[in-house]
Enzyme design. Structure first.
Site, PDB file in Angstrom:
ATOM      1  N   PHE A 128       0.867  -1.185   0.000  1.00 47.36           N
ATOM      2  CA  PHE A 128       0.000   0.000   0.000  1.00 47.36           C
ATOM      3  C   PHE A 128       0.898   1.228   0.000  1.00 47.36           C
ATOM      4  O   PHE A 128       1.549   1.525   1.012  1.00 47.36           O
ATOM      5  CB  PHE A 128      -0.884  -0.042   1.256  1.00 47.36           C
ATOM      6  CG  PHE A 128      -1.873   1.087   1.362  1.00 47.36           C
ATOM      7  CD1 PHE A 128      -3.059   1.051   0.643  1.00 47.36           C
ATOM      8  CD2 PHE A 128      -1.629   2.172   2.186  1.00 47.36           C
ATOM      9  CE1 PHE A 128      -3.983   2.085   0.743  1.00 47.36           C
ATOM     10  CE2 PHE A 128      -2.542   3.213   2.293  1.00 47.36           C
ATOM     11  CZ  PHE A 128      -3.727   3.159   1.564  1.00 47.36           C
ATOM     12  N   SER A 164       5.419  -0.803   3.741  1.00 49.75           N
ATOM     13  CA  SER A 164       5.638  -2.139   4.296  1.00 49.75           C
ATOM     14  C   SER A 164       5.545  -3.196   3.200  1.00 49.75           C
ATOM     15  O   SER A 164       4.612  -3.177   2.394  1.00 49.75           O
ATOM     16  CB  SER A 164       4.594  -2.449   5.369  1.00 49.75           C
ATOM     17  OG  SER A 164       4.614  -1.461   6.357  1.00 49.75           O
ATOM     18  N   ARG A 248      -8.504   1.161  11.089  1.00 51.86           N
ATOM     19  CA  ARG A 248      -8.169   1.633  12.441  1.00 51.86           C
ATOM     20  C   ARG A 248      -8.809   0.758  13.520  1.00 51.86           C
ATOM     21  O   ARG A 248      -8.319   0.699  14.636  1.00 51.86           O
ATOM     22  CB  ARG A 248      -8.643   3.081  12.615  1.00 51.86           C
ATOM     23  CG  ARG A 248      -7.680   4.026  11.962  1.00 51.86           C
ATOM     24  CD  ARG A 248      -8.098   5.472  11.956  1.00 51.86           C
ATOM     25  NE  ARG A 248      -7.169   6.170  11.078  1.00 51.86           N
ATOM     26  CZ  ARG A 248      -7.491   7.094  10.191  1.00 51.86           C
ATOM     27  NH1 ARG A 248      -8.737   7.492  10.083  1.00 51.86           N
ATOM     28  NH2 ARG A 248      -6.574   7.631   9.431  1.00 51.86           N
ATOM     29  N   GLN A 284       0.179  -0.643  47.624  1.00 51.22           N
ATOM     30  CA  GLN A 284      -0.779   0.220  46.933  1.00 51.22           C
ATOM     31  C   GLN A 284      -0.223   0.743  45.597  1.00 51.22           C
ATOM     32  O   GLN A 284      -0.954   0.861  44.611  1.00 51.22           O
ATOM     33  CB  GLN A 284      -1.151   1.388  47.835  1.00 51.22           C
ATOM     34  CG  GLN A 284      -2.430   2.065  47.391  1.00 51.22           C
ATOM     35  CD  GLN A 284      -2.833   3.184  48.315  1.00 51.22           C
ATOM     36  OE1 GLN A 284      -2.019   4.047  48.651  1.00 51.22           O
ATOM     37  NE2 GLN A 284      -4.070   3.191  48.751  1.00 51.22           N
ATOM     38  N   GLU A 368      -0.607   4.211  10.599  1.00 50.98           N
ATOM     39  CA  GLU A 368      -2.049   4.303  10.301  1.00 50.98           C
ATOM     40  C   GLU A 368      -2.653   5.623  10.794  1.00 50.98           C
ATOM     41  O   GLU A 368      -3.792   5.658  11.251  1.00 50.98           O
ATOM     42  CB  GLU A 368      -2.811   3.123  10.923  1.00 50.98           C
ATOM     43  CG  GLU A 368      -2.347   1.754  10.479  1.00 50.98           C
ATOM     44  CD  GLU A 368      -2.864   1.335   9.101  1.00 50.98           C
ATOM     45  OE1 GLU A 368      -3.948   1.787   8.711  1.00 50.98           O
ATOM     46  OE2 GLU A 368      -2.159   0.562   8.436  1.00 50.98           O
TER      47      GLU A 368
HETATM   48  C1  LIG Z   1       6.780   0.875  10.492  1.00 51.39           C
HETATM   49  C2  LIG Z   1       5.953   1.728   9.605  1.00 51.39           C
HETATM   50  C3  LIG Z   1       5.226   1.149   8.579  1.00 51.39           C
HETATM   51  C4  LIG Z   1       4.462   1.941   7.713  1.00 51.39           C
HETATM   52  N1  LIG Z   1       3.818   1.352   6.648  1.00 51.39           N
HETATM   53  C5  LIG Z   1       3.210   2.129   5.721  1.00 51.39           C
HETATM   54  C6  LIG Z   1       2.668   1.559   4.516  1.00 51.39           C
HETATM   55  O1  LIG Z   1       2.687   0.326   4.311  1.00 51.39           O
HETATM   56  N2  LIG Z   1       2.127   2.375   3.592  1.00 51.39           N
HETATM   57  C7  LIG Z   1       2.075   3.742   3.764  1.00 51.39           C
HETATM   58  O2  LIG Z   1       1.588   4.429   2.862  1.00 51.39           O
HETATM   59  N3  LIG Z   1       2.594   4.332   4.886  1.00 51.39           N
HETATM   60  C8  LIG Z   1       3.158   3.555   5.855  1.00 51.39           C
HETATM   61  N4  LIG Z   1       3.701   4.138   6.998  1.00 51.39           N
HETATM   62  C9  LIG Z   1       3.713   5.597   7.111  1.00 51.39           C
HETATM   63  C10 LIG Z   1       2.874   6.184   8.228  1.00 51.39           C
HETATM   64  O3  LIG Z   1       1.512   6.094   7.894  1.00 51.39           O
HETATM   65  C11 LIG Z   1       3.374   7.618   8.441  1.00 51.39           C
HETATM   66  O4  LIG Z   1       4.638   7.553   9.070  1.00 51.39           O
HETATM   67  C12 LIG Z   1       2.429   8.456   9.252  1.00 51.39           C
HETATM   68  O5  LIG Z   1       1.246   8.675   8.534  1.00 51.39           O
HETATM   69  C13 LIG Z   1       3.039   9.809   9.622  1.00 51.39           C
HETATM   70  O6  LIG Z   1       3.597  10.464   8.520  1.00 51.39           O
HETATM   71  P1  LIG Z   1       5.081  11.074   8.624  1.00 51.39           P
HETATM   72  O7  LIG Z   1       5.956  10.033   9.197  1.00 51.39           O
HETATM   73  O8  LIG Z   1       5.448  11.640   7.320  1.00 51.39           O
HETATM   74  O9  LIG Z   1       4.966  12.235   9.710  1.00 51.39           O
HETATM   75  P2  LIG Z   1       4.580  13.767   9.420  1.00 51.39           P
HETATM   76  O10 LIG Z   1       3.364  13.842   8.576  1.00 51.39           O
HETATM   77  O11 LIG Z   1       5.786  14.496   8.983  1.00 51.39           O
HETATM   78  O12 LIG Z   1       4.230  14.245  10.895  1.00 51.39           O
HETATM   79  C14 LIG Z   1       5.247  14.362  11.898  1.00 51.39           C
HETATM   80  C15 LIG Z   1       4.626  14.485  13.272  1.00 51.39           C
HETATM   81  O13 LIG Z   1       3.864  15.678  13.336  1.00 51.39           O
HETATM   82  C16 LIG Z   1       2.555  15.398  13.788  1.00 51.39           C
HETATM   83  N5  LIG Z   1       1.579  16.271  13.122  1.00 51.39           N
HETATM   84  C17 LIG Z   1       1.242  16.264  11.822  1.00 51.39           C
HETATM   85  N6  LIG Z   1       0.304  17.205  11.577  1.00 51.39           N
HETATM   86  C18 LIG Z   1       0.042  17.809  12.764  1.00 51.39           C
HETATM   87  C19 LIG Z   1      -0.852  18.838  13.176  1.00 51.39           C
HETATM   88  N7  LIG Z   1      -1.683  19.447  12.310  1.00 51.39           N
HETATM   89  N8  LIG Z   1      -0.862  19.220  14.467  1.00 51.39           N
HETATM   90  C20 LIG Z   1      -0.023  18.616  15.360  1.00 51.39           C
HETATM   91  N9  LIG Z   1       0.838  17.622  15.022  1.00 51.39           N
HETATM   92  C21 LIG Z   1       0.864  17.226  13.745  1.00 51.39           C
HETATM   93  C22 LIG Z   1       2.304  13.966  13.390  1.00 51.39           C
HETATM   94  O14 LIG Z   1       1.321  13.412  14.190  1.00 51.39           O
HETATM   95  C23 LIG Z   1       3.655  13.338  13.588  1.00 51.39           C
HETATM   96  O15 LIG Z   1       3.768  12.959  14.941  1.00 51.39           O
HETATM   97  C24 LIG Z   1       4.424   3.346   7.906  1.00 51.39           C
HETATM   98  C25 LIG Z   1       5.138   3.927   8.974  1.00 51.39           C
HETATM   99  C26 LIG Z   1       5.893   3.155   9.805  1.00 51.39           C
HETATM  100  C27 LIG Z   1       6.660   3.808  10.926  1.00 51.39           C
END
Ligand SMILES: Cc1cc2nc3c(=O)[nH]c(=O)nc-3n(C[C@H](O)[C@H](O)[C@H](O)COP(=O)(O)OP(=O)(O)OC[C@H]3O[C@@H](n4cnc5c(N)ncnc54)[C@H](O)[C@@H]3O)c2cc1C
Length: 388
Positions: A128, A164, A248, A284, A368
């Site tokens: 995906f 993944s 989710r 406790q 996710e």
């Molecule tokens: C082990 C692993 C497997 C994965 N597998 C897949 C896969 O198979 N396919 C796929 O498409 N993706 C996959 N992902 C990607 C995953 O969905 C993303 O890492 C996730 O959506 C976050 O995106 P980013 O890492 O770019 O963080 P960013 O979008 O850069 O965000 C960084 C941080 O800022 C926070 N943030 C963002 N916007 C806001 C806001 N408006 N206000 C406050 N905080 C905010 C976020 O919550 C996050 O903590 C995977 C990730 C991991 C770690």
């Protein structure tokens, strides 16, 4: 809302619970603590058992040969299936079968023939591909991968990260921008064969997760036939969103299962362990940790089942799914952490599953859709229609 299990649900939950305890947990004594694969012979033997139980391919709709199981019951089973060391990312080591990419149930007949049916037969795997180096929280705006039409083909250039299983897949769903000015309505979903010239797994991205690593992908002038569009041009984001919302719920359930198992282990351990002349359970400070665990588990279970029930009734469940994901991942992280604390030094050894759960659970607050994104979804709903 009545959360009493129906006789049929109780039967299924008991069946899966016994299966995990009698068939899965004993095998883990001889597996690497970070392993996520069974020996081939064990896997084949257990698949025969889940088929005989009528539970193989739990997520496959009945129309495609899967059992007819509603989402509430599926959630209850997911809570059971994760209650072992590898349970968070490899529940029951896949012996209940998988449906692969749920979006393919919406594919046209030719696409189903080429991709969905081989996946259901276990012959092909898909990935995906949504997240990009430019960001995953808000993919509708972040997607930079571009697809430009050229006759019967689309030429795709760009990259993806954290995908993944792409290195072991024969195909995948790649979300690309087809209309630059149109935000979430300018993204299209392409089914891409991984042997297409221009497709490359650039590198493996290792994470806290034990075995299932992620990958970084690049696409260079990758030509994909027009017939490989899933759904309609510019409707890809809706396809991605639908999948993410539904996913989710089982995602939350997996966390709850691990929390329940960790909590049960702590409940058995603390009456036996003595310090300063009395069992830990008489303190406790320890009792309060157990109480907090119990409350964390119950609230997560309640919210997750509520989300599943709404989905089963065909009502909107986006907010409920976001709450379930948010609360279950955060609560289960706290439960595992407290249980490690109660087990002291043993809690951090690989003789026990806590350290693996602790590491892998950390990812659950990011994967996710991170916690902040779930809060964002819920806040939007509250501000649109405050106090129902
Ligand atoms: C082990 C692993 C497997 C994965 N597998 C897949 C896969 O198979 N396919 C796929 O498409 N993706 C996959 N992902 C990607 C995953 O969905 C993303 O890492 C996730 O959506 C976050 O995106 P980013 O890492 O770019 O963080 P960013 O979008 O850069 O965000 C960084 C941080 O800022 C926070 N943030 C963002 N916007 C806001 C806001 N408006 N206000 C406050 N905080 C905010 C976020 O919550 C996050 O903590 C995977 C990730 C991991 C770690």
């Amino acid at each position: 809302m009545d959360l009493t299990l129906s006789p049929e649900q109780s039967l299924l939950v008991d069946l899966v619970r016994r299966f995990v305890r009698e068939e899965i947990v004993p095998l883990e004594f001889n597996l690497d603590p970070d392993g996520d694969e069974l020996e081939a012979a064990d896997k084949a033997r257990l698949i025969e058992k889940t088929k005989a139980m009528g539970l193989y391919g739990l997520d496959i709709p009945p129309a495609f040969g899967g059992p007819d199981i509603d989402l509430v019951t599926r959630t209850l089973l997911a809570i059971e299936m994760s209650q072992h060391r590898a349970g968070l990312y490899a529940p029951c080591y896949g012996v209940f079968g998988g449906a692969g990419l749920a979006q393919l149930f919406e594919a046209n007949d030719a696409q189903k023939q080429k991709y969905l049916h081989p996946v259901l037969r276990g012959e092909k795997r898909g990935f995906f591909g949504l997240t990009e180096p430019s960001g995953g929280s808000d993919p509708a705006r972040a997607i930079r991968t571009k697809a430009v039409r050229d006759g019967d083909f689309w030429v795709i250039n760009g990259s993806k990260i954290f995908i993944s299983g792409a290195d072991k897949a024969q195909f995948g769903l790649v979300f690309a921008r087809t209309e630059p000015e149109n935000g979430r309505n300018g993204v299209t979903c392409f089914i891409v064969d991984t042997d297409t010239p221009g497709f490359r797994v650039r590198r493996v991205v290792h994470t806290l997760r034990s075995a299932h690593y992620a990958t970084e992908l690049s696409f260079e002038n990758m030509r994909v036939p027009h017939e490989n569009i899933l759904g309609k041009v510019n409707s890809g984001f809706a396809i991605a969103n639908e999948r993410l919302t539904r996913q989710r719920i089982p995602y939350a359930a997996g966390c709850i299962g691990v929390a329940i198992k960790a909590h049960q282990m702590a409940l058995e351990y603390v009456p036996q362990r003595e310090t300063f002349g009395a069992p830990l359970s008489s303190r406790q400070a320890i009792q309060w940790m157990l109480v907090d665990n119990e409350i964390d588990i119950r609230q997560s279970r309640w919210l997750t089942l509520e989300a599943a029930a709404k989905a089963d009734r065909g009502e909107p469940f986006r907010t409920e799914a976001a709450m379930a994901k948010l609360v279950a991942t955060e609560a289960a992280s706290r439960v595992v952490d407290r249980c490690m604390q109660m087990f002291g030094g043993y809690g951090v050894t690989k003789d026990f599953p806590f350290e693996r759960w602790y590491r892998e659970m950390r990812i659950r607050r990011i994967g996710e859709g991170p916690s902040e994104v779930q809060r964002h979804i819920i806040a939007r709903e509250l501000l649109d229609s405050p106090l129902r």
